[in-house]
Enzyme design. Structure first.
Site, PDB file in Angstrom:
ATOM      1  N   ASP A  11       0.849  -1.189   0.000  1.00 33.43           N
ATOM      2  CA  ASP A  11       0.000   0.000   0.000  1.00 33.43           C
ATOM      3  C   ASP A  11       0.892   1.249   0.000  1.00 33.43           C
ATOM      4  OD1 ASP A  11      -1.864   1.978   0.388  1.00 33.43           O
ATOM      5  OD2 ASP A  11      -2.847   1.020   2.089  1.00 33.43           O
ATOM      6  N   ASP A 114      -3.126   2.378  -5.955  1.00 40.93           N
ATOM      7  CA  ASP A 114      -1.957   2.394  -5.063  1.00 40.93           C
ATOM      8  C   ASP A 114      -1.861   1.163  -4.161  1.00 40.93           C
ATOM      9  OD1 ASP A 114      -4.097   3.107  -3.366  1.00 40.93           O
ATOM     10  OD2 ASP A 114      -2.715   4.127  -2.013  1.00 40.93           O
ATOM     11  N   GLU A 115      -2.535   0.086  -4.536  1.00 40.71           N
ATOM     12  CA  GLU A 115      -2.479  -1.121  -3.717  1.00 40.71           C
ATOM     13  C   GLU A 115      -2.374  -2.361  -4.587  1.00 40.71           C
ATOM     14  OE1 GLU A 115      -5.565  -1.558  -0.640  1.00 40.71           O
ATOM     15  OE2 GLU A 115      -6.085   0.511  -1.135  1.00 40.71           O
TER      16      GLU A 115
HETATM   17 MG   LIG Z   1      -2.461   3.984   0.133  1.00 37.34          MG
END
Ligand SMILES: [Mg+2]
Length: 426
Positions: A11, A114-115
């Site tokens: 993350d 973003d993961e």
């Molecule tokens: Mg994040």
């Protein structure tokens, strides 16, 4: 008995803000590092319109939250530095991260911009001990890409995701099933994945305040108040149970979507269309950035009672055009929306295909082709000069409800169950 898996969840810490900062520093090494001051990525800062898409840790200390109107954030923190969003930078940064992660396993699921989930079960022996490997990934991302990530380690996706959300930034955390009572059960219920504000209120009215209390609650009682499917899901989650596989790479193509929680209820078709255009802009840009086309568009709504509904339609030809996606979304909305005030609007696209495999249909007209060329040109301008450099005329209206390129890019992946609120901390 199933073999124990090893799952990493990666993350990015304050993704949009970090990526924005890294890009600025790349262009000008003497530029101010946005991560070190109260700052936020938002819409049109000069007009105080738009919402906070991402905030720095110093801004968080002033109570600035993701999703709130910029004007409100500026009241909390008058010296907040607001910078416009550059969506193309984020797509490119996300790609660079994924490329690095691909060196560790072929089993990757891009969960959001973003993961990502990595199934390390088959490959961990090539690299070493899980904790050391995770620390190595963090170091490489920091040194080679210039931003930081948290890594969560466990034997399933849910626990790995919960683990990556522990102390930030740039940290590795484990949350194996044996650690659940100590590390997860004391947490407030809202911290559990897929428990949003509405579910939180209901659970608290049942006297359940921590994840542990939920884990030990009566599933029958939960089902009565929350609906069977969702109740079962979060009861399992509270007990650390999740058997979902890390989706194969091809499944990453499941769909591109975007949805936004609005700052107020919308019941007016014009306003809703406006939101759809904003969403179509980002969805279209992402399809074009990934060189893929969609064959299906779906509109989703959540009303003020948190009741969700959706409606989908097949396209006559595969497209990555903002306008085509927008027009189809409007058509779908007209068809199924009864004007119940809504708080959330989303667009999902599906049946994704590669450019190379698509036969351009006879339905595609010269006008469509021109429109697409125009949109590609806009993408190019935006990637050079910023998202705000080109705007559709309709977004110049004064009381704009949303930014012209809406935030909250959420892949639902192969998530099951009720898509309750899944506020991602970008
Ligand atoms: Mg994040």
């Amino acid at each position: 008995m199933e073999r124990e898996r090893l799952i990493f969840h990666i993350d990015v810490n304050s993704a949009f803000l970090s990526w924005e900062s890294v890009d600025r520093l790349k262009k000008d090494p003497t530029a101010l590092d946005l991560r070190t001051i109260p700052s936020a990525v938002g819409g049109d800062a000069s007009k105080r319109h738009g919402i906070v898409l991402a905030k720095s840790t110093p801004a968080k200390r002033y109570g600035v939250t993701t999703g709130e109107p910029l004007a409100q954030a500026l009241k909390k923190c008058p010296h907040l530095m607001v910078v416009p969003s550059h969506f193309e930078i984020y797509v490119a940064s996300s790609r660079r991260l994924l490329k690095l992660l691909e060196e560790y396993t072929p089993d990757i699921e891009k969960f959001s911009i973003d993961e990502a989930f990595l199934d390390m079960t088959e490959t961990i022996h090539l690299f070493g001990e899980p904790l050391a490997v995770a620390d190595g990934i963090r170091r490489r991302v920091r040194e080679e890409l210039g931003f930081t990530v948290n890594v969560g380690i466990s034997s399933n996706k849910l626990l790995a995701k919960m683990a990556s959300d522990f102390e930030k930034p740039d940290r590795t955390h484990t949350l194996f099933p044996a650690e659940v009572p100590e590390k997860m059960w004391p947490l407030p219920i809202r911290e559990l994945f897929l428990v949003g504000g509405a579910a939180q209120k209901k659970l608290e009215s049942l006297g359940l305040h921590t994840i542990g209390e939920l884990a030990h609650s009566d599933p029958e009682l939960l089902a009565l108040h929350l609906g069977g499917k969702y109740a079962r899901l979060i009861h399992d989650y509270a007990n650390g149970l999740d058997s979902e596989p890390v989706a194969e790479r091809t499944a990453m193509n499941k769909g591109y979507g975007n949805r936004i929680t609005l700052s107020r209820d919308v019941s007016d078709m014009e306003e809703a269309r406006h939101v759809l255009l904003s969403l179509a802009e980002t969805v279209g840009a992402r399809l074009r950035a990934d060189h893929v086309l969609c064959n299906q568009v779906c509109v989703e709504l959540r009303d003020w009672r948190f009741h969700s509904s959706s409606h989908q339609g097949a396209l006559h030809f595969a497209t990555d055009s903002t306008s085509v996606i927008y027009e189809e979304a409007c058509r779908l909305l007209e068809e199924f929306w009864d004007r119940t005030p809504v708080r959330l609007i989303g667009i999902r696209t599906g049946k994704i295909s590669d450019h190379g495999f698509v036969q351009m249909s006879l339905f595609e007209t010269e006008q469509d082709r021109k429109r697409l060329e125009m949109e590609k040109a806009v993408d190019a301008i935006r990637s050079r000069f910023g998202t705000d450099s080109v705007k559709r005329a309709s977004f110049l209206a004064k009381d704009s409800l949303v930014d012209h390129a809406a935030s909250k890019h959420k892949h639902l992946g192969n998530q099951k169950g009720d898509p309750h609120e899944t506020d991602t901390d970008l």
